[in-house]
Design a protein around this motif. Structure first.
Motif, PDB file in Angstrom:
ATOM      1  N   UNK A   1       0.726  -1.227  -0.086  1.00  0.00           N
ATOM      2  CA  UNK A   1       0.050   0.096  -0.020  1.00  0.00           C
ATOM      3  C   UNK A   1       0.832   1.380   0.039  1.00  0.00           C
ATOM      4  N   UNK A   2       1.987   1.225   0.436  1.00  0.00           N
ATOM      5  CA  UNK A   2       2.952   2.428   0.603  1.00  0.00           C
ATOM      6  C   UNK A   2       3.561   2.597  -0.746  1.00  0.00           C
ATOM      7  N   UNK A   3       3.776   1.494  -1.452  1.00  0.00           N
ATOM      8  CA  UNK A   3       4.200   1.606  -2.785  1.00  0.00           C
ATOM      9  C   UNK A   3       3.237   2.293  -3.783  1.00  0.00           C
ATOM     10  N   UNK A   4       1.833   1.789  -3.585  1.00  0.00           N
ATOM     11  CA  UNK A   4       0.980   2.403  -4.590  1.00  0.00           C
ATOM     12  C   UNK A   4       0.731   3.806  -4.209  1.00  0.00           C
ATOM     13  N   UNK A   5       0.827   4.090  -3.054  1.00  0.00           N
ATOM     14  CA  UNK A   5       0.429   5.600  -2.368  1.00  0.00           C
ATOM     15  C   UNK A   5       1.549   6.526  -2.736  1.00  0.00           C
ATOM     16  N   UNK A   6       2.825   6.252  -2.687  1.00  0.00           N
ATOM     17  CA  UNK A   6       3.991   6.956  -2.710  1.00  0.00           C
ATOM     18  C   UNK A   6       3.882   8.040  -3.876  1.00  0.00           C
ATOM     19  N   UNK A   7       3.653   7.641  -5.217  1.00  0.00           N
ATOM     20  CA  UNK A   7       3.243   8.577  -6.110  1.00  0.00           C
ATOM     21  C   UNK A   7       2.449   9.780  -5.906  1.00  0.00           C
ATOM     22  N   UNK A   8       1.203   9.331  -5.094  1.00  0.00           N
ATOM     23  CA  UNK A   8      -0.014  10.539  -4.654  1.00  0.00           C
ATOM     24  C   UNK A   8       1.018  11.371  -3.445  1.00  0.00           C
ATOM     25  N   UNK A   9       1.693  10.917  -2.793  1.00  0.00           N
ATOM     26  CA  UNK A   9       2.268  11.619  -1.670  1.00  0.00           C
ATOM     27  C   UNK A   9       3.438  12.574  -2.444  1.00  0.00           C
ATOM     28  N   UNK A  10       4.081  11.944  -3.118  1.00  0.00           N
ATOM     29  CA  UNK A  10       4.950  12.994  -4.049  1.00  0.00           C
ATOM     30  C   UNK A  10       4.187  14.107  -4.636  1.00  0.00           C
ATOM     31  N   UNK A  11       3.044  13.728  -5.303  1.00  0.00           N
ATOM     32  CA  UNK A  11       2.242  15.101  -5.705  1.00  0.00           C
ATOM     33  C   UNK A  11       1.659  15.909  -4.615  1.00  0.00           C
ATOM     34  N   UNK A  12       1.317  15.360  -3.743  1.00  0.00           N
ATOM     35  CA  UNK A  12       0.902  16.131  -2.165  1.00  0.00           C
ATOM     36  C   UNK A  12       2.073  17.129  -1.977  1.00  0.00           C
ATOM     37  N   UNK A  13       3.342  16.603  -1.828  1.00  0.00           N
ATOM     38  CA  UNK A  13       4.334  17.493  -1.429  1.00  0.00           C
ATOM     39  C   UNK A  13       4.614  18.567  -2.452  1.00  0.00           C
ATOM     40  N   UNK A  14       4.500  18.127  -3.928  1.00  0.00           N
ATOM     41  CA  UNK A  14       4.853  19.168  -5.022  1.00  0.00           C
ATOM     42  C   UNK A  14       3.734  20.426  -4.748  1.00  0.00           C
ATOM     43  N   UNK A  15       2.581  19.847  -4.474  1.00  0.00           N
ATOM     44  CA  UNK A  15       1.415  20.977  -4.368  1.00  0.00           C
ATOM     45  C   UNK A  15       1.645  21.668  -3.092  1.00  0.00           C
ATOM     46  N   UNK A  16       2.252  21.173  -1.970  1.00  0.00           N
ATOM     47  CA  UNK A  16       2.339  21.783  -0.800  1.00  0.00           C
ATOM     48  C   UNK A  16       3.432  22.947  -1.033  1.00  0.00           C
ATOM     49  N   UNK A  17       4.644  22.456  -1.618  1.00  0.00           N
ATOM     50  CA  UNK A  17       5.668  23.373  -1.725  1.00  0.00           C
ATOM     51  C   UNK A  17       5.514  24.821  -2.658  1.00  0.00           C
ATOM     52  N   UNK A  18       4.615  24.269  -3.606  1.00  0.00           N
ATOM     53  CA  UNK A  18       4.186  25.251  -4.521  1.00  0.00           C
ATOM     54  C   UNK A  18       3.282  26.544  -4.086  1.00  0.00           C
ATOM     55  N   UNK A  19       2.549  26.303  -3.020  1.00  0.00           N
ATOM     56  CA  UNK A  19       1.750  27.329  -2.165  1.00  0.00           C
ATOM     57  C   UNK A  19       2.500  28.188  -1.550  1.00  0.00           C
ATOM     58  N   UNK A  20       3.828  28.016  -1.173  1.00  0.00           N
ATOM     59  CA  UNK A  20       4.849  29.011  -0.495  1.00  0.00           C
ATOM     60  C   UNK A  20       4.150  29.514   0.747  1.00  0.00           C
ATOM     61  N   UNK A  21       4.040  30.956   0.987  1.00  0.00           N
ATOM     62  CA  UNK A  21       3.800  31.211   2.329  1.00  0.00           C
ATOM     63  C   UNK A  21       2.284  30.564   2.822  1.00  0.00           C
TER      64      UNK A  21
END
Length: 334
Positions: A269-289
């Motif tokens: 399940x971690x393997x399947x979810x990891x690409x989603x979490x990478x997308x979450x991280x990318x979205x989070x970093x893009x929001x800045x302040x």
């Protein structure tokens, strides 16, 4: 013939046999009698369906819908389609309510000309109760009610502590296949309401169970919560720019939930979810302040939030440690 407004009380039912009778007793014994009680048996594999039929045989106000299991959203939609009342109430089938809850909610909705009436509540744990209360009666316009909802404190994305005018649901369906259908639909209902009254008396008992959807720590479940918060952010940010920080804070809180449970899930399940979490991280970093406002987060939440930009094993493990320490100290999950 009762001339008072008819309240349709909808109860989705699934695998709650130990709790169902207390729930149904609390509804049929309401001091406000002009109720239409709709029990939706969502293909429950235990005796819930038989219990529903038993109560219907004793009380002509009760209708039972038996359907194949399709999840809580399908049960809510089936109940809503069958409802004929002027007002809609919801009760989860493992919870219970005070005998005068609907009388209290309807009376105050009428006094204040409100489209939604909200009561205070208890959260019931195996060894304690937590009271959530409005300090006094508070009447909110659309923007004020949305702000309270997005702050996610006393006002939360619950259907069941509220009484709703029927027309608020016109043309709406709960998204099927989601666990957090309340988040997906709640803000739309609040956008349609011109006035919301919040009330100080605690009338609803919300049972906290280890096997409930809210307590489910699977990555699939937590990801569902994040996607619901993310969709709400995307749909509301243009219409309500003043609420963007609050919307983003809820996305961040959902991301915290993902990071804290990642290591507790099976490897596949971690393997399947990891690409989603990478997308979450990318979205989070893009929001800045926006992501650094940390609305409503304590120390533990802020610590895990600092790990969300890193979808790495070390970050997931550190988030798990912080979460465990929090649980030891506070007796509940982060």
């Amino acid at each position: 013939m009762d001339e008072r407004p008819l309240i349709s009380v909808i109860v989705p039912v699934y695998k709650v046999e130990p709790y169902l009778r207390r729930c149904l007793d609390s509804i049929v014994n309401q001091t406000y009698r002009n109720l239409e009680i709709i029990l939706v048996d969502d293909g429950s594999p235990d005796n819930c369906g038989a219990i529903c039929d038993e109560y219907a045989a004793r009380d002509e106000r009760i209708r039972v819908i038996h359907k194949e299991n399709g999840g809580v959203s399908t049960a809510r939609n089936a109940g809503l389609a069958a409802a004929t009342g002027d007002w809609i109430g919801w009760v989860d089938s493992d919870d219970w309510i005070e005998p005068d809850m609907y009388e209290y909610l309807l009376k105050n909705a009428q006094i204040h000309g409100a489209d939604i009436a909200v009561c205070s509540r208890y959260e019931v744990f195996p060894n304690r109760q937590i009271a959530w209360s409005w300090e006094s009666t508070e009447v909110l316009d659309t923007a004020g009610a949305l702000k309270r909802l997005l702050e996610n404190r006393t006002m939360q994305n619950f259907l069941w502590d509220k009484l709703w005018k029927r027309e608020l649901f016109e043309g709406l369906l709960f998204p099927e296949g989601w666990n957090f259908e309340d988040i997906a639909i709640m803000y739309v209902l609040f956008e349609r309401a011109q006035r919301v009254v919040c009330l100080p008396e605690r009338k609803y008992y919300y049972r906290q169970r280890q096997d409930s959807i809210v307590a489910d720590i699977t990555l699939k479940n937590r990801l569902g919560h994040y996607l619901a918060a993310r969709q709400r952010y995307e749909e509301m940010r243009g219409k309500w720019p003043q609420f963007v920080p609050l919307l983003m804070s809820q996305c961040a809180a959902s991301a915290i939930g993902l990071w804290t449970v990642y290591c507790a899930n099976p490897q596949e399940e971690r393997k399947v979810a990891l690409p989603w979490l990478q997308e979450v991280s990318t979205f989070y970093r893009a929001q800045g302040d926006l992501t650094r406002q940390d609305v409503g987060l304590g120390l533990a939440g802020r610590l895990v939030l600092r790990l969300v930009p890193y979808p790495k094993q070390w970050a997931f493990r550190l988030a798990q440690v912080v979460s465990k320490l929090y649980e030891v100290k506070h007796g509940r999950a982060l």
